[in-house]
Motif scaffolding. Sequence first.
Motif, PDB file in Angstrom:
ATOM      1  N   UNK A  80       0.835  -1.200   0.000  1.00 45.75           N
ATOM      2  CA  UNK A  80       0.000   0.000   0.000  1.00 45.75           C
ATOM      3  C   UNK A  80       0.870   1.249   0.000  1.00 45.75           C
ATOM      4  N   UNK A  81       0.582   2.169  -0.940  1.00 43.46           N
ATOM      5  CA  UNK A  81       1.323   3.414  -1.024  1.00 43.46           C
ATOM      6  C   UNK A  81       2.576   3.351  -1.875  1.00 43.46           C
ATOM      7  N   UNK A  82       2.889   2.162  -2.437  1.00 38.81           N
ATOM      8  CA  UNK A  82       4.090   2.000  -3.251  1.00 38.81           C
ATOM      9  C   UNK A  82       3.723   1.507  -4.647  1.00 38.81           C
ATOM     10  N   UNK A  83       4.539   1.895  -5.630  1.00 44.66           N
ATOM     11  CA  UNK A  83       4.345   1.381  -6.974  1.00 44.66           C
ATOM     12  C   UNK A  83       4.763  -0.087  -7.001  1.00 44.66           C
ATOM     13  N   UNK A  84       3.980  -0.964  -7.635  1.00 51.11           N
ATOM     14  CA  UNK A  84       4.339  -2.393  -7.679  1.00 51.11           C
ATOM     15  C   UNK A  84       5.596  -2.626  -8.516  1.00 51.11           C
ATOM     16  N   UNK A  85       6.291  -3.703  -8.200  1.00 50.22           N
ATOM     17  CA  UNK A  85       7.472  -4.101  -8.967  1.00 50.22           C
ATOM     18  C   UNK A  85       7.279  -5.521  -9.464  1.00 50.22           C
ATOM     19  N   UNK A  86       7.607  -5.755 -10.728  1.00 45.47           N
ATOM     20  CA  UNK A  86       7.483  -7.087 -11.319  1.00 45.47           C
ATOM     21  C   UNK A  86       8.835  -7.533 -11.838  1.00 45.47           C
ATOM     22  N   UNK A  87       9.130  -8.811 -11.694  1.00 47.38           N
ATOM     23  CA  UNK A  87      10.425  -9.334 -12.115  1.00 47.38           C
ATOM     24  C   UNK A  87      10.300 -10.813 -12.443  1.00 47.38           C
ATOM     25  N   UNK A  88      11.325 -11.331 -13.074  1.00 51.59           N
ATOM     26  CA  UNK A  88      11.388 -12.749 -13.410  1.00 51.59           C
ATOM     27  C   UNK A  88      12.276 -13.462 -12.407  1.00 51.59           C
ATOM     28  N   UNK A  89      11.842 -14.635 -11.979  1.00 53.47           N
ATOM     29  CA  UNK A  89      12.634 -15.458 -11.072  1.00 53.47           C
ATOM     30  C   UNK A  89      12.791 -16.841 -11.668  1.00 53.47           C
ATOM     31  N   UNK A  90      13.954 -17.415 -11.510  1.00 51.89           N
ATOM     32  CA  UNK A  90      14.218 -18.771 -11.989  1.00 51.89           C
ATOM     33  C   UNK A  90      14.522 -19.656 -10.791  1.00 51.89           C
ATOM     34  N   UNK A  91      13.673 -20.640 -10.585  1.00 50.65           N
ATOM     35  CA  UNK A  91      13.884 -21.592  -9.495  1.00 50.65           C
ATOM     36  C   UNK A  91      14.824 -22.691  -9.956  1.00 50.65           C
ATOM     37  N   UNK A  92      15.817 -22.983  -9.143  1.00 50.69           N
ATOM     38  CA  UNK A  92      16.802 -24.018  -9.462  1.00 50.69           C
ATOM     39  C   UNK A  92      16.246 -25.399  -9.132  1.00 50.69           C
ATOM     40  N   UNK A  93      17.054 -26.397  -9.394  1.00 48.72           N
ATOM     41  CA  UNK A  93      16.634 -27.768  -9.116  1.00 48.72           C
ATOM     42  C   UNK A  93      16.345 -27.996  -7.639  1.00 48.72           C
ATOM     43  N   UNK A  94      16.958 -27.185  -6.773  1.00 48.79           N
ATOM     44  CA  UNK A  94      16.726 -27.322  -5.333  1.00 48.79           C
ATOM     45  C   UNK A  94      15.444 -26.611  -4.880  1.00 48.79           C
ATOM     46  N   UNK A  95      14.786 -25.879  -5.803  1.00 50.50           N
ATOM     47  CA  UNK A  95      13.563 -25.158  -5.456  1.00 50.50           C
ATOM     48  C   UNK A  95      13.802 -23.753  -4.988  1.00 50.50           C
ATOM     49  N   UNK A  96      15.052 -23.274  -5.011  1.00 51.53           N
ATOM     50  CA  UNK A  96      15.394 -21.943  -4.517  1.00 51.53           C
ATOM     51  C   UNK A  96      15.364 -20.914  -5.640  1.00 51.53           C
TER      52      UNK A  96
END
Length: 291
Positions: A80-96
């Motif tokens: 609330x009160x902030x501009x949203x941020x969108x990004x790409x994430x890549x999960x590794x084989x360990x799930x991280x």
Amino acid sequence: MYTSHEAAHTSRPAEPGGPAGRRGLRALIRTKDGWPVRQAVVTVTDLTGQQVVRAEADADGVGSTGPLAPGTYTVVVTAAGYAPAAMTAIATASGAAELGTVVLARQGGTDLPPPGVWTLDPAHCTIAATAQHLGLSTVRGRFTEFGGRIEIGPSPETSAVAADIVAASIDTGNGMRDDHLRSPDFLNAAAYRMISYRSTGLTPAGTDRWIVHGTLTLAGVARPVDLDLAYLGTGPDPWGGLRAAFRAETELRREDFAMTYNQVVRAGVNLIGATLKVQLDIQAVQGVSLP
């Protein structure tokens, strides 16, 4: 428009706490000044747009999830009160999936002070009042002894203000007039030593502006009083502290506080106007005591 960021995707050793000791997506959510955004929400969707998981940041501004299936995801961070941020994430084989630090920009205004207690610095504050005199000019006065604190909440609407002013500290530059203002005709400072204000809520009123709702107790009379508040910014001081600045004003009717003294000096003209304009220039220091 969302801001695009490149996601870091460094593999880390397995850690206890999650399923099979594996770690999922993790992000440090901060303002541009480095303060945690505690109310932030992290939403993770797959490439089809299907929501996979949604998590709320903790008190340190850390947003984390359980392990993700290996692959590419879209992450949207909102607050609330902030501009949203969108990004790409890549999960590794360990799930991280490590996003590192995600910076949220405040929407439509200056970044707010970090949450916590802020103490008024009387040496750098002014509490002044202006009254009309003879219907022609104004008389200005100020209070020289006061104290108070501002409690900044996770959102502006959860913040609070408390202030106390020594009534006898009124100073208009004229000793005889000041003595009269301290008398029962006005402040009645001998019987009611303190003037107090306690906020009861805040309502947004525009960019970097709020209406502060509260109760003013003056000369033994308590009345609801709203302040038109403007936030001017936050910055460091020479002593290693952090300061926030505000400006506020309101208008009071003397009769609301049983201050009905007046003299008619000519037909239809009173010696003193019926209203007072109150102006506050406030500088507050982060923490419960001054440097």
